[in-house]
Write a protein that holds these residues in place. Structure first.
Motif, PDB file in Angstrom:
ATOM      1  N   TYR A  49       0.825  -1.212   0.000  1.00 57.07           N
ATOM      2  CA  TYR A  49       0.000   0.000   0.000  1.00 57.07           C
ATOM      3  C   TYR A  49       0.859   1.261   0.000  1.00 57.07           C
ATOM      4  N   ASP A  50       0.210   2.387  -0.199  1.00 60.26           N
ATOM      5  CA  ASP A  50       0.834   3.664   0.151  1.00 60.26           C
ATOM      6  C   ASP A  50      -0.262   4.570   0.703  1.00 60.26           C
ATOM      7  N   LYS A  67      15.227  -5.772   0.063  1.00 60.26           N
ATOM      8  CA  LYS A  67      15.734  -4.591   0.749  1.00 60.26           C
ATOM      9  C   LYS A  67      17.234  -4.455   0.516  1.00 60.26           C
ATOM     10  N   ARG A 113      10.361   1.745  -3.592  1.00 61.13           N
ATOM     11  CA  ARG A 113       9.564   2.208  -2.462  1.00 61.13           C
ATOM     12  C   ARG A 113      10.444   2.989  -1.494  1.00 61.13           C
ATOM     13  N   GLY A 114      10.009   4.209  -1.169  1.00 67.11           N
ATOM     14  CA  GLY A 114      10.697   4.968  -0.134  1.00 67.11           C
ATOM     15  C   GLY A 114       9.945   4.725   1.161  1.00 67.11           C
ATOM     16  N   ALA A 115       9.162   5.731   1.593  1.00 65.38           N
ATOM     17  CA  ALA A 115       8.375   5.566   2.811  1.00 65.38           C
ATOM     18  C   ALA A 115       6.922   5.234   2.484  1.00 65.38           C
ATOM     19  N   ALA A 116       6.611   5.107   1.198  1.00 67.71           N
ATOM     20  CA  ALA A 116       5.233   4.834   0.780  1.00 67.71           C
ATOM     21  C   ALA A 116       4.256   5.855   1.349  1.00 67.71           C
ATOM     22  N   SER A 142      14.593   1.563   2.314  1.00 66.51           N
ATOM     23  CA  SER A 142      14.728   2.105   3.677  1.00 66.51           C
ATOM     24  C   SER A 142      16.101   1.863   4.295  1.00 66.51           C
TER      25      SER A 142
END
Ligand SMILES: Cc1cc2nc3c(=O)[nH]c(=O)nc-3n(C[C@H](O)[C@H](O)[C@H](O)COP(=O)(O)OP(=O)(O)OC[C@H]3O[C@@H](n4cnc5c(N)ncnc54)[C@H](O)[C@@H]3O)c2cc1C
Ligand code: SF4
Ligand code: SF4
Lengths: 458, 399
Positions: A32-33, A46, A70-73, A92
């Protein structure tokens, strides 16, 4: 296309297997984001360095597997959700600040660094990294570069775009390229850096970022003014600029936003009859700031406000900001669902677009709440959808908003990007020829269409 | 009763909790931050039974229940209620680890037994310290127990409750307040209670200390053992008859307050001792000005209360006070340190690092004996010259 668990088993030979995750829990947590859309990926990886990113992409390229960086979504447009499954590449762990160079006024960082963490570090050296999206406490610089994130001080300092000097990018087939140098000026070859900024994970994965820093302004003053309607603050914001005052923040909040905040934060010091608010912040040398703040205060007084609060210190200033920053969450306390748009229009078109919003509100019956960055014409318009009828009328309301925005010389998105949720409106803003160029560029960088597949172009 | 489904639905997936979760700060693992935990819990409620959630127990266990995510959540999701209820479900399914079960069901509710177990622990510990210097591993002991023995600070020779000669002093205010002591202050830091009572005496406030009081039950409830928590409340409830109950541990405080609207909840006002003192007395609660150099460590469970602000102001005016970089968690979290010693230490070291490492003789002032236990343990590992003091110790010594 290879099968899901094959992807998992093969990836384990590409990077340390501890960082290749296949459990249902790990997949849900990368599905999700902040758009609240959600699609399960096949696997989560990762990586910890550029080499690993490159190895993963080479593997994905060979096997034509979609890859979702994906960063912090915290994306609000669905740009981080893995709509076609595949691999989620979570950055991350790539969160080192490699160098802060006060002489060259730049810094080199990994993409997973959280914006506020970075800002705190540079400020220790009396330097300043201005971009500050409201999500700065948790979003990553990589995500900011990919979405050309804006924020609360853009009127004076610009957006993330204005602070990126160069990038290390892993291309879809695993090649690692560099764009730009650490220099402020550069006219040598095409400006690929600018192309990558705002590309929403569709052209390449940034693994190192060189950012520009400026000296930290030593002082600031924050003022919050309350009005009985929108006309005076809108006029006031133009007046300030006319008279040569360039505040670093100029934030507007409308009546619906204010009433939501009053419910959500009952102790907020807002006079009950308030129908519009303006938050103004100026910065510079202490004496200049004092003069500026006095002038601003005087102009506000001339506009006959219901009240003004000037922050006494940093703590107080944060309290004033917390009123503005609470709006988004506060709106959820008055509506079940909210659809937020972040159109941006030239400053002169702010009043006409606000009129359009009023019209849309009355024809569609959907209440709206508008707040945002008056200084740069970037408004957050929230449709508060709570009935079946609202749901039915939403599509035409959005159509109407976007069409008028484009007519007025504006754009679909000032800072959040296109992602999934606005993909279908792209042809409103861009003609056939421009869209073809976009697609040709995508084809050049990502011939197999694996990077953030399904985004921007639908 | 909160509606768990509603809470799950309320999460906006914004990601704010990533900026405050101590576990996330060291592991960067989305499955272990509120947003991820909630999404996983939510999906489990609708998933078909063929999907195996093998990591769910670990995901729930590796939560400090520090509640930072809840305090900072813009959407006001009651994360701690969600996590607590899932823990209870898991315990209902799988039962408690036997040692915990023994401790919760038998020891905590029995003052006499608890005292004696602690005494025993203290002697074993002395033995252990002896062993440790000879590198004798204690591998044959169950993990919990080994960790407990390694991490438990030195017990006080006499517990607070045992040392109280006059449980009530009625010199000042006509209506006394009751003091709820809590386990850590009772067995490990009875000096906190001395500090509090001498301050109350100095200010002429009368108090009672019910001698039969037992643990607040937080650890039991947290571990999913609601039964024990209820039994403890049932013992405590009739002992506290005053209008006001004051506490020296924010965790006990929170537990007692949260239980107020349940069957065995206490009906009086429950307030942190420092907030009570600040509210009650016009006069200065501490005398100026001592030369000790202090920093303040904010306990997670004090988030959202007035205590931190009061203490900071007090330290500023009465000591040589330094602001620290941030309000990180100490990583203690009650039984958490026993279950996940490495993780707990990593979080704790981050905290200590954020307190200026260059400063030598520094006193870390806090208002939670649980945080003191963790910080003392970490400081002992590094032979640091820093030490910890409870704010009541500071007040008590400023006669
Ligand atoms: C409460 C809240 C407030 C917000 N306020 C603002 C605001 O004021 N201004 C604003 O502009 N936005 C705002 N946003 C939106 C969001 O925070 C930004 O879009 C932010 O830049 C996303 O960063 P992220 O690290 O979360 O990236 P993600 O959401 O993880 O990713 C966003 C996009 O970037 C891509 N990406 C991420 N990292 C990389 C990389 N290293 N290389 C290539 N592509 C990458 C992803 O694939 C995705 O397409 C807000 C969001 C929330 C929830
Ligand atoms: S801060 Fe609250 S709403 Fe936001 S993701 Fe975390 S739990 Fe959900
Ligand atoms: S309670 Fe604390 S440890 Fe648990 S998820 Fe929330 S912030 Fe993290």
């Amino acid at each position: 296309m290879i099968l899901t668990n094959q992807i998992y088993h093969q990836l384990k030979s590409v990077i340390d297997k501890e960082r290749v995750l296949f459990s249902i829990e790990a997949r849900i947590a990368s599905s999700y984001d902040a758009s609240r859309l959600s699609y399960l990926p096949a696997v989560l990886v990762k990586p910890i360095n550029s080499k690993e990113v490159s190895d993963i992409l080479r593997f994905a390229y060979l096997n034509t597997i979609p890859v979702y960086t994906r960063g912090a979504a915290s994306s609000v447009t669905g740009s981080a959700v893995p709509i076609k499954g595949g691999i989620v590449l979570d950055l991350s762990l790539m969160n080192r600040i490699i160098e802060i160079n006060p002489v060259n006024l730049n810094a080199t960082i990994e993409p997973g660094v959280v914006v506020t963490d970075f800002q705190k570090e540079v400020e220790k050296q009396n330097l300043f990294y201005p971009p500050d999206p409201a999500s700065a406490d948790f979003c990553t610089i990589g995500g900011n570069v990919a979405t050309a994130a804006g924020g609360l001080r853009c009127i004076k300092y610009g957006t993330t775009r204005d602070y990126i000097l160069g990038l290390e990018v892993v291309l879809s087939d695993g090649r690692i390229i560099k764009t730009g140098r650490g220099t402020l000026k550069k006219v040598s070859g095409y400006d690929l850096t600018r192309l990558f900024v705002g590309s929403e994970g569709t052209l390449g994965v940034f693994t190192k970022i060189i950012v520009r820093l400026i000296p930290k302004p030593p002082a600031e003053a924050t003022l919050l003014a309350f009005f009985d309607g929108p006309t005076k603050p809108l006029q006031l914001s133009l007046t300030l600029l006319d008279r040569g005052i360039l505040p670093r923040a100029l934030e507007f909040m409308d009546a619906t936003s204010i009433s939501a905040v009053m419910k959500y934060k009952p102790d907020a010091p807002i006079p009950p009859e308030t129908k519009a608010m303006l938050l103004i912040e100026v910065d510079g040398y202490p004496q200049d700031v004092e003069n500026l703040a006095r002038q601003v205060e005087q102009y506000i007084q001339e506009a006959k406000p219901l009240g003004i609060i000037r922050a006494q210190d940093k703590n107080h200033s944060q309290k004033l900001w917390s009123i503005r920053k609470a709006i988004s969450a506060a709106l959820f306390s008055i509506t079940a669902q909210k659809i937020s748009e972040d159109i941006s229009v030239p400053r002169a078109s702010i009043i006409p677009i606000l009129q359009t919003i009023k019209e849309i509100e009355s024809t569609s019956g959907i209440p709206t709440a508008t707040f945002g960055h008056l200084g740069d014409g970037n408004l957050h318009i929230n449709f508060l959808v709570s009935t079946k009828e609202h749901e039915n009328n939403l599509a035409s309301a959005l159509d109407c908003l976007f069409k008028r925005t484009i007519e007025l010389g504006g754009t679909l998105s000032g800072e959040h990007g296109i992602g999934l949720t606005k993909a279908k409106y792209l042809p409103l803003e861009w003609g056939k020829d421009e869209l073809e160029i976009f697609k040709a560029l995508k084809q050049l960088f990502d011939p197999k269409n694996i990077l953030n597949a399904g985004k921007i172009f639908g | 009763m909160v509606n768990i489904d509603k809470e799950l639905e309320r999460c906006a997936k914004c990601g704010q909790c990533r900026s405050v979760c101590p576990i996330f700060s060291v592991l960067k693992d989305e499955t272990l931050v509120a947003r991820g935990r909630l999404a996983i819990i939510q999906s489990k409620t609708t998933a078909s039974s063929s999907v195996e959630y093998n990591d769910l127990a670990k995901i729930i266990d590796t939560c400090l229940m520090c509640r930072r995510c809840e305090v900072h959540c813009p959407s006001l999701v009651k994360t701690s209620d969600v996590f607590k209820s899932v823990r209870q479900e898991l315990v209902a399914q799988n039962g408690l680890p036997s040692l915990l079960r023994l401790a919760f069901r038998w020891v905590l509710p029995n003052r006499w037994l608890y005292d004696n177990v602690m005494r025993l622990a203290s002697s074993v510990m002395r033995l252990m310290i002896h062993h440790r210097t000879r590198q004798a591993p204690l591998r044959h002991l169950p993990l919990y127990f080994t960790n407990l023995l390694q991490r438990l600070p030195k017990l006080a020779p006499k517990s607070a409750l045992e040392s109280i000669e006059h449980p009530g002093v009625t010199s000042g205010r006509a209506t006394p307040v009751s003091i709820f002591i809590g386990c850590a202050a009772n067995y490990i830091y009875p000096g906190i209670i001395d500090g509090l009572t001498s301050t109350l005496n100095r200010l002429g406030i009368s108090y009672v200390i019910p001698a039969q009081q037992v643990c607040c039950g937080f650890s039991a409830l947290l571990s999913g053992d609601e039964l024990t928590a209820k039994r403890l409340m049932k013992i405590n409830q009739p002992l506290f008859k005053t209008d006001t109950i004051i506490t020296v541990c924010p965790t006990c405080n929170r537990m007692l307050r949260e239980m107020q609207d349940t069957e065995f909840g206490m009906r009086s006002e429950i307030i942190d001792a420092i907030e009570f003192l600040a509210d009650t007395t016009e006069s200065q609660i501490s005398n100026p000005k001592s030369q000790i150099r202090t920093v303040y460590h904010k306990p997670c469970h004090s988030e959202g209360t007035k205590a931190p602000e009061i203490i900071r102001a007090l330290l500023k005016t009465t000591t040589d006070y330094q602001e620290t970089d941030s309000d990180l968690c100490c990583g203690g979290g009650g039984l958490f340190g026993l279950k996940f010693p490495d993780l707990s230490e990593q979080i704790g070291h981050l905290r200590l690092k954020s307190i200026h490492p260059s400063i030598g003789s520094l006193t870390i002032v806090t208002n939670c004996p649980g945080c003191m236990m963790q910080l003392d343990y970490l400081l002992s590992l590094t032979n640091s010259p820093m030490k910890t003091r409870h704010i009541m110790n500071i007040l008590g010594s400023s006669q």
